[in-house]
Motif scaffolding. Structure first.
Motif, PDB file in Angstrom:
ATOM      1  N   TYR A  12       0.820  -1.198   0.000  1.00  0.00           N
ATOM      2  CA  TYR A  12       0.000   0.000   0.000  1.00  0.00           C
ATOM      3  C   TYR A  12       0.860   1.257   0.000  1.00  0.00           C
ATOM      4  O   TYR A  12       2.051   1.207   0.264  1.00  0.00           O
ATOM      5  CB  TYR A  12      -0.898   0.032   1.231  1.00  0.00           C
ATOM      6  N   ILE A  13       0.190   2.368  -0.321  1.00  0.00           N
ATOM      7  CA  ILE A  13       0.788   3.686  -0.148  1.00  0.00           C
ATOM      8  C   ILE A  13      -0.161   4.499   0.728  1.00  0.00           C
ATOM      9  O   ILE A  13      -1.359   4.228   0.773  1.00  0.00           O
ATOM     10  CB  ILE A  13       1.029   4.410  -1.492  1.00  0.00           C
ATOM     11  N   ILE A  14       0.389   5.462   1.436  1.00  0.00           N
ATOM     12  CA  ILE A  14      -0.430   6.363   2.241  1.00  0.00           C
ATOM     13  C   ILE A  14      -0.495   7.689   1.491  1.00  0.00           C
ATOM     14  O   ILE A  14       0.535   8.352   1.323  1.00  0.00           O
ATOM     15  CB  ILE A  14       0.176   6.572   3.641  1.00  0.00           C
ATOM     16  N   PRO A  15      -1.679   8.080   1.004  1.00  0.00           N
ATOM     17  CA  PRO A  15      -1.781   9.347   0.280  1.00  0.00           C
ATOM     18  C   PRO A  15      -1.312  10.510   1.157  1.00  0.00           C
ATOM     19  O   PRO A  15      -1.599  10.558   2.352  1.00  0.00           O
ATOM     20  CB  PRO A  15      -3.276   9.460  -0.037  1.00  0.00           C
ATOM     21  N   LYS A  16      -0.587  11.438   0.551  1.00  0.00           N
ATOM     22  CA  LYS A  16      -0.029  12.560   1.300  1.00  0.00           C
ATOM     23  C   LYS A  16      -1.089  13.331   2.083  1.00  0.00           C
ATOM     24  O   LYS A  16      -0.830  13.790   3.181  1.00  0.00           O
ATOM     25  CB  LYS A  16       0.713  13.499   0.363  1.00  0.00           C
ATOM     26  N   ILE A  17      -2.275  13.466   1.526  1.00  0.00           N
ATOM     27  CA  ILE A  17      -3.323  14.239   2.194  1.00  0.00           C
ATOM     28  C   ILE A  17      -3.696  13.648   3.562  1.00  0.00           C
ATOM     29  O   ILE A  17      -4.108  14.365   4.460  1.00  0.00           O
ATOM     30  CB  ILE A  17      -4.573  14.384   1.292  1.00  0.00           C
ATOM     31  N   PHE A  18      -3.510  12.340   3.731  1.00  0.00           N
ATOM     32  CA  PHE A  18      -3.870  11.686   4.988  1.00  0.00           C
ATOM     33  C   PHE A  18      -2.692  11.560   5.956  1.00  0.00           C
ATOM     34  O   PHE A  18      -2.880  11.176   7.103  1.00  0.00           O
ATOM     35  CB  PHE A  18      -4.465  10.305   4.729  1.00  0.00           C
ATOM     36  N   GLN A  19      -1.489  11.856   5.512  1.00  0.00           N
ATOM     37  CA  GLN A  19      -0.320  11.701   6.372  1.00  0.00           C
ATOM     38  C   GLN A  19      -0.341  12.647   7.571  1.00  0.00           C
ATOM     39  O   GLN A  19       0.307  12.383   8.576  1.00  0.00           O
ATOM     40  CB  GLN A  19       0.960  11.881   5.555  1.00  0.00           C
ATOM     41  N   GLN A  20      -1.113  13.718   7.496  1.00  0.00           N
ATOM     42  CA  GLN A  20      -1.214  14.653   8.608  1.00  0.00           C
ATOM     43  C   GLN A  20      -2.132  14.151   9.725  1.00  0.00           C
ATOM     44  O   GLN A  20      -2.254  14.804  10.754  1.00  0.00           O
ATOM     45  CB  GLN A  20      -1.700  16.009   8.100  1.00  0.00           C
ATOM     46  N   PHE A  21      -2.769  13.002   9.520  1.00  0.00           N
ATOM     47  CA  PHE A  21      -3.686  12.427  10.498  1.00  0.00           C
ATOM     48  C   PHE A  21      -3.174  11.051  10.935  1.00  0.00           C
ATOM     49  O   PHE A  21      -3.663  10.024  10.473  1.00  0.00           O
ATOM     50  CB  PHE A  21      -5.095  12.287   9.920  1.00  0.00           C
ATOM     51  N   PRO A  22      -2.203  10.976  11.827  1.00  0.00           N
ATOM     52  CA  PRO A  22      -1.614   9.689  12.202  1.00  0.00           C
ATOM     53  C   PRO A  22      -2.605   8.737  12.876  1.00  0.00           C
ATOM     54  O   PRO A  22      -2.385   7.531  12.885  1.00  0.00           O
ATOM     55  CB  PRO A  22      -0.484  10.070  13.150  1.00  0.00           C
ATOM     56  N   GLU A  23      -3.702   9.254  13.393  1.00  0.00           N
ATOM     57  CA  GLU A  23      -4.692   8.394  14.043  1.00  0.00           C
ATOM     58  C   GLU A  23      -5.631   7.723  13.032  1.00  0.00           C
ATOM     59  O   GLU A  23      -6.417   6.853  13.376  1.00  0.00           O
ATOM     60  CB  GLU A  23      -5.514   9.195  15.063  1.00  0.00           C
ATOM     61  N   LEU A  24      -5.528   8.120  11.766  1.00  0.00           N
ATOM     62  CA  LEU A  24      -6.376   7.595  10.701  1.00  0.00           C
ATOM     63  C   LEU A  24      -5.553   6.706   9.787  1.00  0.00           C
ATOM     64  O   LEU A  24      -4.459   7.078   9.364  1.00  0.00           O
ATOM     65  CB  LEU A  24      -6.965   8.755   9.889  1.00  0.00           C
ATOM     66  N   ILE A  25      -6.063   5.523   9.497  1.00  0.00           N
ATOM     67  CA  ILE A  25      -5.402   4.656   8.525  1.00  0.00           C
ATOM     68  C   ILE A  25      -6.164   4.790   7.214  1.00  0.00           C
ATOM     69  O   ILE A  25      -7.303   4.341   7.099  1.00  0.00           O
ATOM     70  CB  ILE A  25      -5.389   3.185   8.988  1.00  0.00           C
ATOM     71  N   ALA A  26      -5.555   5.460   6.260  1.00  0.00           N
ATOM     72  CA  ALA A  26      -6.135   5.641   4.933  1.00  0.00           C
ATOM     73  C   ALA A  26      -5.053   5.264   3.933  1.00  0.00           C
ATOM     74  O   ALA A  26      -4.009   5.920   3.876  1.00  0.00           O
ATOM     75  CB  ALA A  26      -6.591   7.075   4.738  1.00  0.00           C
TER      76      ALA A  26
END
Length: 84
Positions: A12-26
């Motif tokens: 998987y990759i973690i989209p950059k937009i979600f990297q600011q939310f460490p409590e969220l796995i997207a």
């Protein structure tokens, strides 16, 4: 909070937009490491395809195990590919 496991080859990759939310796995899958045959290119996670349900279920287990989370904790979207 669930911490992602990085000790296995990432599927998987973690989209950059979600990297600011460490409590969220997207994440987005990269299609590497699954069991599906052509034309589904290995890690097919789509239940609404002509792939075998057994392959998709196995791929999903591999994918979520790679993330270190249980399938029962997952929420997914349904993406429609259209130009309208």
């Amino acid at each position: 909070m669930v911490k992602l496991t990085y000790n296995k080859p990432k599927m998987y990759i973690i989209p950059k937009i979600f990297q600011q939310f460490p409590e969220l796995i997207a994440v987005e899958s990269n299609r590497k490491g699954g069991v599906s045959k052509a034309p589904f290119s290995s890690l097919n996670l789509g239940l609404h395809t002509e792939d075998t349900p057994e392959s998709v279920t196995h791929n999903r287990k591999l994918f979520f195990d790679n993330l270190g989370i249980k399938m029962s904790r997952v929420t997914q979207s349904y993406q429609v590919h259209k130009d309208k």
